[in-house]
Motif scaffolding. Structure first.
Motif, PDB file in Angstrom:
ATOM      1  N   GLY A 137       8.879  -4.421   5.987  1.00 46.06           N
ATOM      2  CA  GLY A 137       8.357  -5.659   6.562  1.00 46.06           C
ATOM      3  C   GLY A 137       9.141  -6.107   7.778  1.00 46.06           C
ATOM      4  N   LEU A 140       5.462 -11.024   6.456  1.00 42.88           N
ATOM      5  CA  LEU A 140       4.717 -12.007   5.670  1.00 42.88           C
ATOM      6  C   LEU A 140       4.040 -11.336   4.478  1.00 42.88           C
ATOM      7  N   ASP A 141       3.924 -12.052   3.383  1.00 44.19           N
ATOM      8  CA  ASP A 141       3.210 -11.557   2.199  1.00 44.19           C
ATOM      9  C   ASP A 141       1.736 -11.893   2.357  1.00 44.19           C
ATOM     10  N   LYS A 142       0.918 -10.883   2.676  1.00 37.97           N
ATOM     11  CA  LYS A 142      -0.490 -11.164   2.988  1.00 37.97           C
ATOM     12  C   LYS A 142      -1.248 -11.726   1.784  1.00 37.97           C
ATOM     13  N   THR A 143      -0.775 -11.453   0.573  1.00 42.11           N
ATOM     14  CA  THR A 143      -1.468 -11.995  -0.606  1.00 42.11           C
ATOM     15  C   THR A 143      -1.268 -13.506  -0.718  1.00 42.11           C
ATOM     16  N   GLN A 144      -0.265 -14.027  -0.033  1.00 40.75           N
ATOM     17  CA  GLN A 144       0.020 -15.466  -0.074  1.00 40.75           C
ATOM     18  C   GLN A 144      -0.470 -16.205   1.173  1.00 40.75           C
ATOM     19  N   CYS A 145      -1.148 -15.464   2.052  1.00 46.21           N
ATOM     20  CA  CYS A 145      -1.558 -16.059   3.334  1.00 46.21           C
ATOM     21  C   CYS A 145      -2.979 -16.624   3.277  1.00 46.21           C
ATOM     22  N   ASN A 189      -2.103  -5.212   7.948  1.00 49.76           N
ATOM     23  CA  ASN A 189      -0.827  -4.508   8.137  1.00 49.76           C
ATOM     24  C   ASN A 189       0.070  -5.150   9.192  1.00 49.76           C
ATOM     25  N   THR A 221       7.879 -16.378  11.748  1.00 55.62           N
ATOM     26  CA  THR A 221       8.411 -15.097  11.262  1.00 55.62           C
ATOM     27  C   THR A 221       9.929 -15.116  11.392  1.00 55.62           C
ATOM     28  N   ASN A 265      -5.894 -11.017   5.478  1.00 51.22           N
ATOM     29  CA  ASN A 265      -5.819 -10.203   4.257  1.00 51.22           C
ATOM     30  C   ASN A 265      -7.219  -9.697   3.945  1.00 51.22           C
ATOM     31  N   THR A 304       0.258  -8.338   9.568  1.00 49.73           N
ATOM     32  CA  THR A 304       0.802  -9.479   8.821  1.00 49.73           C
ATOM     33  C   THR A 304       2.031  -9.051   8.014  1.00 49.73           C
ATOM     34  N   SER A 305       1.878  -7.980   7.235  1.00 52.41           N
ATOM     35  CA  SER A 305       3.017  -7.519   6.434  1.00 52.41           C
ATOM     36  C   SER A 305       4.091  -6.890   7.312  1.00 52.41           C
TER      37      SER A 305
END
Length: 253
Positions: A226, A51-56, A44, A77, A88, A46-47
């Motif tokens: 975000g 940032l998109d945590k699925t892409q990290c 959380n 950022t 993630n 991260t987002s």
């Protein structure tokens, strides 16, 4: 060298991530180069900084496992002076995987020691537990900031956290100190908030910050966009409170 502050409380829902994201952002806004390290598998923080945590990938999980250098996972950022070492869901497995690894408690410390000279502050967001992820954060940190929700069970578990801090101080990190206790989600109109504030001040004494974080709609809304609160609504009471907290923390150093 950076001041490394771990934001933790084994109780969930007390404002750890809100505090980490917004304190880090306010530090960046006053020209302190700041790294936010997300040690919570929920990602959380991260987002929360956009940032998109699925892409990290790679992320802090890969650093702990020894598969990546921390310089390779740090992301910029929206704020020029704020950077994030993201996480993630992959980090969920780290609690189990670290058990069998050498130097399992000091992996984050070793990673951060290589970059500490490049930042003014490093803030670590922890999961709501006292497992290996939080242990790594406490071993790596100079100090601990403890958010305490202004509600009935606020003091529950704080004794366990303090005992853990003392054990780490004795065995793994002798310099670890209590940075401060922060009252969060405070509603000055309610008797319970005042009672909890009094109890927290009895428990922590002078370590309680003068700044109190209020219940604030904008603080609740900003993560879904975000954005830290100073980018979402800098005029809100939540933004002003975190700016005041930032001044207190910076002065303490």
């Amino acid at each position: 060298m950076a001041r490394i502050i771990c934001i933790t409380n084994q109780k969930g829902g007390v404002g750890k991530t809100t505090t980490t994201v917004n304190l880090a952002s306010c530090m960046a806004a006053i020209e302190k180069k700041t790294l936010l390290v997300d040690m919570d598998p929920q990602g959380n923080s991260t987002s929360g900084v956009g940032l998109d945590k699925t892409q990290c990938d790679p992320n802090i999980y890969n650093v702990l496992m020894g598969d990546a250098d921390i310089l390779g996972v740090i992301r910029p950022t929206e704020l020029k002076k704020l950077f994030c070492a993201p996480s993630n869901g992959h980090l969920t497995g780290a609690e189990v995987e670290l058990v069998g690894l050498e130097e399992r408690e000091t992996r984050l410390k070793k990673a951060l020691s290589s970059i500490a000279k490049d930042f003014d502050f490093i803030l670590i967001d922890c999961p709501p537990s006292l497992g290996f992820l939080t242990l790594n954060a406490l071993v790596a940190a100079d100090s601990v900031l403890i958010p305490v929700q202004s509600e009935y069970y606020a003091l529950e578990g704080l004794s366990s956290l303090m005992e853990t801090v003392e054990r780490i101080r004795e065995s793994l990190n002798p310099k670890l100190e209590i940075e401060g206790a922060l009252l969060t989600m405070h509603d000055s109109r309610t008797r319970i908030s005042s009672q909890v504030a009094d109890e927290v001040r009895k428990f922590f004494g002078e370590k309680v910050y003068n700044t109190v974080i209020p219940r604030n709609v904008q603080l609740s809304e900003s993560p879904s966009f975000g954005k830290p609160i100073i980018l979402y609504d800098i005029r809100s009471s939540g933004a002003q409170a975190y700016l005041n907290l930032t001044k207190e923390v910076v002065r303490h150093g």
